[in-house]
Design an enzyme around this catalytic site. Structure first.
Site, mmCIF file in Angstrom:
data_model
loop_
_atom_site.group_PDB
_atom_site.id
_atom_site.type_symbol
_atom_site.label_atom_id
_atom_site.label_comp_id
_atom_site.label_asym_id
_atom_site.label_seq_id
_atom_site.Cartn_x
_atom_site.Cartn_y
_atom_site.Cartn_z
ATOM 1 C CG ASN A 155 -0.966 4.659 3.180
ATOM 2 O OD1 ASN A 155 -1.157 5.846 3.426
ATOM 3 N ND2 ASN A 155 -0.487 3.811 4.087
ATOM 4 C CE LYS B 73 3.184 3.936 3.570
ATOM 5 N NZ LYS B 73 4.236 2.982 3.840
ATOM 6 C CG HIS C 255 -0.015 1.428 7.582
ATOM 7 N ND1 HIS C 255 1.310 1.566 7.906
ATOM 8 C CD2 HIS C 255 -0.064 1.162 6.254
ATOM 9 C CE1 HIS C 255 2.043 1.398 6.804
ATOM 10 N NE2 HIS C 255 1.220 1.160 5.789
ATOM 11 C CD GLU D 87 4.352 3.521 7.432
ATOM 12 O OE1 GLU D 87 3.537 4.410 7.133
ATOM 13 O OE2 GLU D 87 5.018 2.886 6.578
ATOM 14 C CD GLU E 51 0.281 -2.289 3.763
ATOM 15 O OE1 GLU E 51 0.284 -1.833 2.627
ATOM 16 O OE2 GLU E 51 0.433 -1.591 4.787
ATOM 17 N N GLY F 93 8.312 -0.271 2.157
ATOM 18 C CA GLY F 93 9.288 0.792 1.927
ATOM 19 C C GLY F 93 10.719 0.301 1.849
ATOM 20 C CB SER G 55 8.371 -3.137 -2.020
ATOM 21 O OG SER G 55 9.014 -2.495 -0.931
#
Ligand code: 13P
Length: 250
Positions: free
Chosen positions: A9, A11, A94, A96, A166, A172, A212
């Site tokens: 991904n 992003k 996701h 985000e 996730e 991240g 990560s």
């Protein structure tokens, strides 16, 4: 046997020339034949990515889509638009999208249903926040995200769905769920699928881990029986790292 998937991904990273250069690195080496490799670049470079990867084992996914067929939705992209450039996979749910853009379980569910209906493969993401992990509600939170996000998806349609666990606290941050924590949650997810659908569906669905994942921890994560590969953020932006993670899934 479930074929593992390693998906990158990207992003909001990589412009056109950077996309071409990273993809040429990924497509110029021979990839393990028993691993599915997917990349999800930004919308503006998707068509170029489809063309660059057309004769390779690398498939291209979008990072989002709008559930509506067309209309007054400024800034949005439809399933038909993606199909028209040869994209038939999409990442949905996701964290985000949920946290920054306010996508609710209901919005995500509508996207999931429309994408499946249009023949797409959906990589459906979910995972608990740090506070939920700390207060012990993580299994419950994940079950709720699964039941809401997959509402109305039939057992047959689950063959078009890949799940990506996730944990938000691991995205991240450099902090990864331990292989034991990830396996424990993946086993929980598989038992959810068994209850919601059937043992057959549960044993067929690929469940990816994301958060990560790096060359140094991928093998230990992927070695677990219920972890069928990974959804990779930061490390998917560097060819050598991503390729090492793909190799770890073999
Ligand atoms: P990182 O690998 O950068 O933690 O990102 C994971 C992720 O969000 C993939 O969708």
């Amino acid at each position: 046997m479930r074929t593992p998937i390693v998906a990158g991904n990207w992003k909001m990273n990589k412009n056109l020339s950077e996309t071409k250069s990273l993809l040429s690195e990924l497509t110029s080496v021979s990839l393990p034949s028993n691993v599915e490799v997917v990349v999800a670049p930004s919308f503006v470079v998707l068509e170029s990515a489809v063309n660059t990867t057309s004769n390779s084992q690398v498939a291209v996914a979008a990072q989002n889509v709008n559930a509506a067929a067309n209309g007054a939705f400024t800034g949005e992209t439809s399933l038909n638009m993606l199909q028209s450039i040869g994209v038939n996979q999409v990442i949905l749910g996701h964290s985000e999208r949920r946290d920054i853009y306010g996508e609710t379980d209901e919005i995500i569910n509508e996207k999931v249903l429309q994408s499946i209906e249009a023949g797409f493969r959906v990589i459906f993401c979910f995972g608990e926040q740090l506070s939920e992990r700390k207060d012990g509600s993580h299994f419950e939170v994940v079950s709720k995200q699964l039941s809401s996000g997959l509402k109305g998806v039939t057992a047959e349609q689950m063959s078009q769905v890949v799940l990506a666990y996730e944990p938000v606290w691991a995205i991240g941050t450099g902090e990864t769920a331990s292989p034991e924590q990830a396996q424990e949650m993946h086993a929980h997810i598989r038992s959810f699928l068994s209850d919601a659908y059937s043992a057959e569906v549960a044993s067929g669905v690929r469940i990816l881990y994301g958060g990560s994942v790096k060359p140094g921890n991928a093998k230990d994560l992927f070695a677990n029986p219920d972890i069928d590969g990974g959804l990779i953020g930061g490390a998917s932006l560097v060819a050598s790292d991503f390729l090492a993670i793909v190799a770890a899934a073999e």
